[in-house]
Design a protein around this motif. Structure first.
Motif, short mmCIF file in Angstrom:
data_model
loop_
_atom_site.label_atom_id
_atom_site.label_comp_id
_atom_site.label_asym_id
_atom_site.label_seq_id
_atom_site.Cartn_x
_atom_site.Cartn_y
_atom_site.Cartn_z
N UNK A 52 18.37 32.70 -24.56
CA UNK A 52 16.99 33.08 -24.34
C UNK A 52 16.26 32.91 -25.66
N UNK A 53 15.17 32.16 -25.64
CA UNK A 53 14.40 31.86 -26.84
C UNK A 53 13.03 32.51 -26.77
N UNK A 54 12.59 33.04 -27.90
CA UNK A 54 11.25 33.60 -28.03
C UNK A 54 10.46 32.69 -28.96
N UNK A 55 9.29 32.28 -28.52
CA UNK A 55 8.39 31.44 -29.32
C UNK A 55 7.52 32.36 -30.18
N UNK A 56 7.46 32.05 -31.47
CA UNK A 56 6.73 32.89 -32.43
C UNK A 56 5.73 32.03 -33.18
N UNK A 57 4.50 32.52 -33.29
CA UNK A 57 3.44 31.85 -34.05
C UNK A 57 2.81 32.87 -34.99
N UNK A 58 2.91 32.62 -36.28
CA UNK A 58 2.33 33.49 -37.29
C UNK A 58 2.73 34.95 -37.08
N UNK A 59 4.01 35.16 -36.79
CA UNK A 59 4.55 36.50 -36.64
C UNK A 59 4.34 37.14 -35.29
N UNK A 60 3.65 36.47 -34.38
CA UNK A 60 3.39 37.04 -33.05
C UNK A 60 4.24 36.32 -32.00
N UNK A 61 4.83 37.09 -31.10
CA UNK A 61 5.58 36.51 -29.99
C UNK A 61 4.58 35.96 -28.97
N UNK A 62 4.69 34.66 -28.70
CA UNK A 62 3.70 34.00 -27.85
C UNK A 62 4.30 33.38 -26.59
N UNK A 63 5.61 33.40 -26.45
CA UNK A 63 6.21 32.81 -25.27
C UNK A 63 7.71 32.98 -25.26
N UNK A 64 8.31 32.51 -24.18
CA UNK A 64 9.76 32.65 -24.04
C UNK A 64 10.28 31.67 -23.00
N UNK A 65 11.57 31.60 -22.93
CA UNK A 65 12.23 30.81 -21.91
C UNK A 65 13.72 30.84 -22.14
#
Length: 157
Positions: A52-65
């Motif tokens: 399971x991956x969490x997408x992070x942009x500038x320290x904020x969690x923005x997505x997953x899959x």
């Protein structure tokens, strides 16, 4: 630029993204139909059964899959894409493709012959991403009541 972090699916950060995803799906589901969210068990997304991956942009969690191993298909080892989600304000940046490709790469590392997913026909943006990424329609491989479309991509090429 987005970065991807593997996290347990039951980690609070993962759970928060899944909660948002399920809420969005419930709100957008066709009127008169009920969306049935199911929080996944952690073991099915633990390597090598899945990730399971969490997408992070500038320290904020923005997505997953994630991907999880399911019963072998006609060509061999098979993984399934689950819960691919980006927060609405981040869409259109190509991050869905980044996330999907990372999941496909991991499935290849684990010798998957193919990767499948189910989705709903009302998720037009997701459907376009899957089509551009080489997924083709197949017969249903599960009985997911939230799905109306089933897709497959060969990873052996």
């Amino acid at each position: 630029m987005v970065s991807l972090q593997p996290l347990p699916v039951d980690h609070p950060r993962s759970r928060a993204l899944l909660t948002d995803y399920f809420a969005m799906r419930g709100e957008s589901f066709p009127q008169g139909q009920t969306y049935r969210p199911v929080f996944p068990e952690a073991a099915v997304f633990a390597p090598p059964a899945g990730i399971f991956l969490v997408a992070v942009d500038e320290g904020a969690d923005v997505g997953c899959g994630g991907i999880r191993r399911i019963a072998d298909g006609p060509d061999g080892t098979r993984y399934e894409v689950k819960h691919l989600f980006l927060r609405p304000e981040t869409r259109g940046r190509g991050w869905g493709r980044v996330l999907l490709e990372a999941l496909e790469d991991r499935a290849r590392e684990w010798d998957a012959a193919d990767i499948v997913l189910d989705t709903h026909h009302t998720l037009a943006s997701a459907g376009a991403l899957y089509s551009r990424s080489g997924y083709l329609p197949i017969e249903p491989y599960n009985d997911n009541p939230n799905a109306t479309v089933w897709l497959r991509k060969s990873l052996s090429a």
